[in-house]
Design a protein around this motif. Sequence first.
Motif, PDB file in Angstrom:
ATOM      1  N   LYS A  47       2.106   6.402  -7.169  1.00 21.02           N
ATOM      2  CA  LYS A  47       1.159   7.404  -7.634  1.00 21.02           C
ATOM      3  C   LYS A  47       1.799   8.789  -7.681  1.00 21.02           C
ATOM      4  O   LYS A  47       1.526   9.582  -8.576  1.00 21.02           O
ATOM      5  CB  LYS A  47      -0.067   7.419  -6.710  1.00 21.02           C
ATOM      6  CG  LYS A  47      -1.183   8.272  -7.206  1.00 21.02           C
ATOM      7  CD  LYS A  47      -2.404   8.113  -6.337  1.00 21.02           C
ATOM      8  CE  LYS A  47      -3.555   8.915  -6.899  1.00 21.02           C
ATOM      9  NZ  LYS A  47      -4.762   8.762  -6.116  1.00 21.02           N
ATOM     10  N   LYS A  72       0.838  -1.200   0.000  1.00 21.33           N
ATOM     11  CA  LYS A  72       0.000   0.000   0.000  1.00 21.33           C
ATOM     12  C   LYS A  72       0.875   1.254   0.000  1.00 21.33           C
ATOM     13  O   LYS A  72       0.587   2.226  -0.695  1.00 21.33           O
ATOM     14  CB  LYS A  72      -0.938   0.009   1.203  1.00 21.33           C
ATOM     15  CG  LYS A  72      -2.111  -0.902   1.036  1.00 21.33           C
ATOM     16  CD  LYS A  72      -3.108  -0.700   2.140  1.00 21.33           C
ATOM     17  CE  LYS A  72      -4.314  -1.579   1.881  1.00 21.33           C
ATOM     18  NZ  LYS A  72      -5.443  -1.218   2.716  1.00 21.33           N
ATOM     19  N   ALA A 114       2.292   1.620  -3.448  1.00 25.47           N
ATOM     20  CA  ALA A 114       1.277   2.112  -4.380  1.00 25.47           C
ATOM     21  C   ALA A 114       1.131   3.626  -4.268  1.00 25.47           C
ATOM     22  O   ALA A 114       1.013   4.323  -5.282  1.00 25.47           O
ATOM     23  CB  ALA A 114      -0.051   1.421  -4.118  1.00 25.47           C
ATOM     24  N   ARG A 173       3.409  -0.948 -11.945  1.00 27.45           N
ATOM     25  CA  ARG A 173       2.265  -0.344 -11.259  1.00 27.45           C
ATOM     26  C   ARG A 173       1.147  -1.362 -11.086  1.00 27.45           C
ATOM     27  O   ARG A 173       0.486  -1.404 -10.053  1.00 27.45           O
ATOM     28  CB  ARG A 173       1.766   0.873 -12.012  1.00 27.45           C
ATOM     29  CG  ARG A 173       2.723   2.056 -11.904  1.00 27.45           C
ATOM     30  CD  ARG A 173       2.178   3.266 -12.568  1.00 27.45           C
ATOM     31  NE  ARG A 173       1.033   3.757 -11.814  1.00 27.45           N
ATOM     32  CZ  ARG A 173       0.774   5.028 -11.577  1.00 27.45           C
ATOM     33  NH1 ARG A 173       1.568   5.942 -12.045  1.00 27.45           N
ATOM     34  NH2 ARG A 173      -0.268   5.380 -10.890  1.00 27.45           N
ATOM     35  N   TYR A 174       0.909  -2.180 -12.104  1.00 23.79           N
ATOM     36  CA  TYR A 174      -0.119  -3.219 -12.022  1.00 23.79           C
ATOM     37  C   TYR A 174       0.218  -4.235 -10.931  1.00 23.79           C
ATOM     38  O   TYR A 174      -0.632  -4.596 -10.124  1.00 23.79           O
ATOM     39  CB  TYR A 174      -0.265  -3.917 -13.383  1.00 23.79           C
ATOM     40  CG  TYR A 174      -1.203  -5.094 -13.341  1.00 23.79           C
ATOM     41  CD1 TYR A 174      -2.577  -4.895 -13.333  1.00 23.79           C
ATOM     42  CD2 TYR A 174      -0.714  -6.391 -13.302  1.00 23.79           C
ATOM     43  CE1 TYR A 174      -3.442  -5.972 -13.284  1.00 23.79           C
ATOM     44  CE2 TYR A 174      -1.570  -7.472 -13.251  1.00 23.79           C
ATOM     45  CZ  TYR A 174      -2.934  -7.254 -13.240  1.00 23.79           C
ATOM     46  OH  TYR A 174      -3.792  -8.327 -13.178  1.00 23.79           O
ATOM     47  N   THR A 226      -0.202  -2.658  -7.454  1.00 24.88           N
ATOM     48  CA  THR A 226      -1.610  -2.417  -7.152  1.00 24.88           C
ATOM     49  C   THR A 226      -2.330  -3.705  -6.794  1.00 24.88           C
ATOM     50  O   THR A 226      -3.108  -3.756  -5.839  1.00 24.88           O
ATOM     51  CB  THR A 226      -2.307  -1.745  -8.353  1.00 24.88           C
ATOM     52  OG1 THR A 226      -1.641  -0.517  -8.621  1.00 24.88           O
ATOM     53  CG2 THR A 226      -3.771  -1.462  -8.052  1.00 24.88           C
ATOM     54  N   THR A 227      -2.083  -4.780  -7.554  1.00 20.03           N
ATOM     55  CA  THR A 227      -2.754  -6.047  -7.249  1.00 20.03           C
ATOM     56  C   THR A 227      -2.299  -6.613  -5.910  1.00 20.03           C
ATOM     57  O   THR A 227      -3.111  -7.178  -5.180  1.00 20.03           O
ATOM     58  CB  THR A 227      -2.530  -7.079  -8.366  1.00 20.03           C
ATOM     59  OG1 THR A 227      -1.135  -7.247  -8.584  1.00 20.03           O
ATOM     60  CG2 THR A 227      -3.206  -6.658  -9.640  1.00 20.03           C
TER      61      THR A 227
END
Length: 50
Positions: A14, A7, A10, A41-42, A45-46
């Motif tokens: 951003k 988190k 992420a 980024r993917y 995020t997952t």
Amino acid sequence: MKKSFFKFLAKLNKVLLPSFSKKQLDLSKATKVQLAIIGWRYYVTTKALD
């Protein structure tokens, strides 16, 4: 702990990395570096959502 780390990553992504969806980047014309950033980024995020 692992989820909170992702988190944090992420949120860092951003702020630091460019958003290609806002620039309306065509994936077929993306460079290898841009594709690597999208993949990173993917992945982050997952992992943050799991």
